[in-house]
Motif scaffolding. Structure first.
Motif, short mmCIF file in Angstrom:
data_model
loop_
_atom_site.label_atom_id
_atom_site.label_comp_id
_atom_site.label_asym_id
_atom_site.label_seq_id
_atom_site.Cartn_x
_atom_site.Cartn_y
_atom_site.Cartn_z
N GLU A 1 117.75 25.79 126.32
CA GLU A 1 117.19 25.82 124.97
C GLU A 1 118.30 26.17 123.99
OE1 GLU A 1 113.56 27.63 123.84
OE2 GLU A 1 112.82 27.56 125.90
N PHE A 2 118.56 25.25 123.08
CA PHE A 2 119.60 25.44 122.08
C PHE A 2 119.09 26.23 120.89
CE2 PHE A 2 121.17 21.63 124.26
CZ PHE A 2 122.48 21.99 124.46
N ASP A 3 119.97 27.01 120.30
CA ASP A 3 119.70 27.69 119.04
C ASP A 3 119.90 26.64 117.95
OD1 ASP A 3 119.88 29.05 116.61
OD2 ASP A 3 121.17 30.64 117.41
N PRO A 4 118.85 26.29 117.22
CA PRO A 4 118.97 25.21 116.23
C PRO A 4 119.88 25.55 115.04
CG PRO A 4 116.82 26.25 116.06
CD PRO A 4 117.50 26.85 117.25
N LYS B 1 125.46 22.44 118.99
CA LYS B 1 125.24 22.38 120.43
C LYS B 1 126.55 22.51 121.20
CE LYS B 1 120.99 19.71 120.33
NZ LYS B 1 120.34 18.46 120.70
N TRP B 2 127.61 21.85 120.70
CA TRP B 2 128.88 21.88 121.44
C TRP B 2 129.40 23.32 121.55
CZ3 TRP B 2 133.23 23.93 119.35
CH2 TRP B 2 133.31 24.01 117.97
N GLN C 1 127.58 26.07 121.66
CA GLN C 1 126.76 26.79 122.63
C GLN C 1 127.11 26.39 124.07
OE1 GLN C 1 122.50 27.20 121.30
NE2 GLN C 1 123.27 25.91 119.64
N ILE C 2 127.42 25.11 124.28
CA ILE C 2 127.83 24.65 125.61
C ILE C 2 129.17 25.29 125.97
CG2 ILE C 2 128.58 22.64 126.94
CD1 ILE C 2 126.49 21.03 125.22
N PHE D 1 122.73 19.73 130.07
CA PHE D 1 122.32 20.13 128.72
C PHE D 1 121.58 19.04 127.95
CE2 PHE D 1 125.85 22.98 129.78
CZ PHE D 1 125.25 24.19 129.52
N VAL E 1 122.75 16.25 126.51
CA VAL E 1 123.48 15.89 125.29
C VAL E 1 124.37 14.67 125.55
CG1 VAL E 1 123.48 18.26 124.38
CG2 VAL E 1 125.38 17.49 125.83
N THR F 1 129.29 15.26 122.38
CA THR F 1 129.01 16.69 122.27
C THR F 1 129.76 17.47 123.35
OG1 THR F 1 126.84 16.22 121.31
CG2 THR F 1 127.17 18.42 122.24
#
Length: 82
Positions: free
Chosen positions: A3-6, A10-11, A13-14, A42, A44, A48
């Protein structure tokens, strides 16, 4: 699935997840950091994932060899064994 923090890219967070795995020793020196595996894990795009690996490369945590892939650097693994 992750679950990503919007509110954050995203990159980024990865890259944080992979960085933690390196720090904890889950990814030892010379471990292949597979772009395809990260894409699938992920959910993506390759773009990303490449942004995430570029950030890790800039930090010296991974090295990339064209035609071979990205691997955890010896230096990153050594720092975590202290």
């Amino acid at each position: 699935m992750f679950e990503f923090d919007p509110t954050r890219p995203k990159w980024h967070q990865i890259a944080e997840v992979v960085r933690r795995r390196i720090e904890r020793g889950e990814y030892p020196a010379r471990h292949l950091v597979s772009e395809v595996q990260l894409e699938n894990e992920f959910g993506v795009t390759r773009t990303t994932v490449r942004k995430a690996t570029a950030a890790l490369r800039e930090e010296g945590l991974i090295t990339t060899t064209p035609g071979m892939g990205s691997f955890v650097s010896e230096r990153a693994a050594d720092q975590n064994s202290d």
